[in-house]
Write a protein that holds these residues in place. Sequence first.
Motif, PDB file in Angstrom:
ATOM      1  N   LEU A   1      40.098 -88.015  48.178  1.00 33.51           N
ATOM      2  CA  LEU A   1      39.907 -87.624  46.786  1.00 33.51           C
ATOM      3  C   LEU A   1      40.835 -88.453  45.891  1.00 33.51           C
TER       4      LEU A   1
ATOM      5  N   ASN B   1      37.736 -96.210  39.583  1.00 30.62           N
ATOM      6  CA  ASN B   1      36.982 -94.966  39.493  1.00 30.62           C
ATOM      7  C   ASN B   1      37.788 -93.832  40.108  1.00 30.62           C
TER       8      ASN B   1
ATOM      9  N   ASP C   1      37.678 -89.455  41.189  1.00 30.90           N
ATOM     10  CA  ASP C   1      36.877 -88.254  41.409  1.00 30.90           C
ATOM     11  C   ASP C   1      37.270 -87.143  40.446  1.00 30.90           C
TER      12      ASP C   1
ATOM     13  N   ILE D   1      33.101 -89.247  36.550  1.00 31.97           N
ATOM     14  CA  ILE D   1      34.002 -88.412  37.355  1.00 31.97           C
ATOM     15  C   ILE D   1      33.284 -87.146  37.807  1.00 31.97           C
ATOM     16  N   GLY D   2      33.818 -86.544  38.871  1.00 32.35           N
ATOM     17  CA  GLY D   2      33.248 -85.317  39.391  1.00 32.35           C
ATOM     18  C   GLY D   2      33.872 -84.062  38.830  1.00 32.35           C
TER      19      GLY D   2
ATOM     20  N   GLY E   1      39.155 -80.972  42.873  1.00 28.92           N
ATOM     21  CA  GLY E   1      38.028 -81.246  43.754  1.00 28.92           C
ATOM     22  C   GLY E   1      37.339 -80.008  44.281  1.00 28.92           C
TER      23      GLY E   1
END
Length: 330
Positions: free
Chosen positions: A4, A68, A70, A94-95, A209
């Motif tokens: 992550l 990049n 997460d 992004i997540g 996450g």
Amino acid sequence: MSDLRILFIGGTGVISSACVSSAVEAGFDVSVVNRGTTSARPTPPEVSTFAADVRDPASMSAALAGRNFDVVVDFLSFTPEHVRATLSQFRGRIGQLVFISSASTYQTPPTRLPIVESTPLGNPFWQYSRDKIACEDLLVAEYRESGLPVTIVRPSHTYDATSVPVSGGWTVIERMRRGAAVVVHGDGTSLWALTHHTDFARAFTGLLGNPGAIGESYHITSDETLSWNQIVGMLADAAGAEPEIVHVPSDAIASVDPGWGASLLGDKAHSMIFDNSRIKAAVPGWQATVPFWRGAKEIVAWHDADADRRVIDPGVDDAMDRLVKAYRVT
């Protein structure tokens, strides 16, 4: 080791520094972006650091080009304009966006205790809090309209060894050591939660996450609740001093020092007790473990280790002298 990738916007503040360290300990690939200036809280060697002006989109784009992440954790947005700049930089890339708000956004004064995440937001006294509410409103609208993967976290009063968590800071400790009276707002019995930054960080890391945290909000505080008289007493004990406390109405303090008064009327003058059930459900096994008496000893020890850290604010000293003279009961 997790793959992550996490970016902290900020990373050297009281709260963010502990969160960065906790994320590293959890095995995440951690980066920070900030001005890169010297801090009392250096980042761990495992962290990648990018220097940029977070208020300058071109500077941010140049520093983070081709990289990049997460999860992006935003500790440095205080107005909707700041949030819009962050969204412009990271939207669709992004997540999870974790926005650091504030527990001072909750209804002030509260009509019901304990505070839960569904407690209404509203603070008529403090512009800082109103701006954070506006940031939250923008992000919630983005979540509902476009599916922005946002998580909102509301710290309450979180401290580390460098920060004396009473109005006046180290000046209060020095006054008690020299036998001068110190000012405590109201009658000193309003209740407050002080959270050690490492306790906050352990819970916070469990949200990174975490798909169950998307679209949710959480506050993270200690379950220990103390009166301001107790807080000052613990600091005095750690400093080897006998406190003389003079109680002064918060609005009277505001008349002498508007900034100090705003932080009281908009936050600290009101009893705030928090229900931490949601964060405990999201991060099973988490519990705050550092009582304030221990934190107080850390604070005093850190300041006593270097005379340059023991800074007295003449303005605070003078304001307290005037308030003590006016309100001391003889």
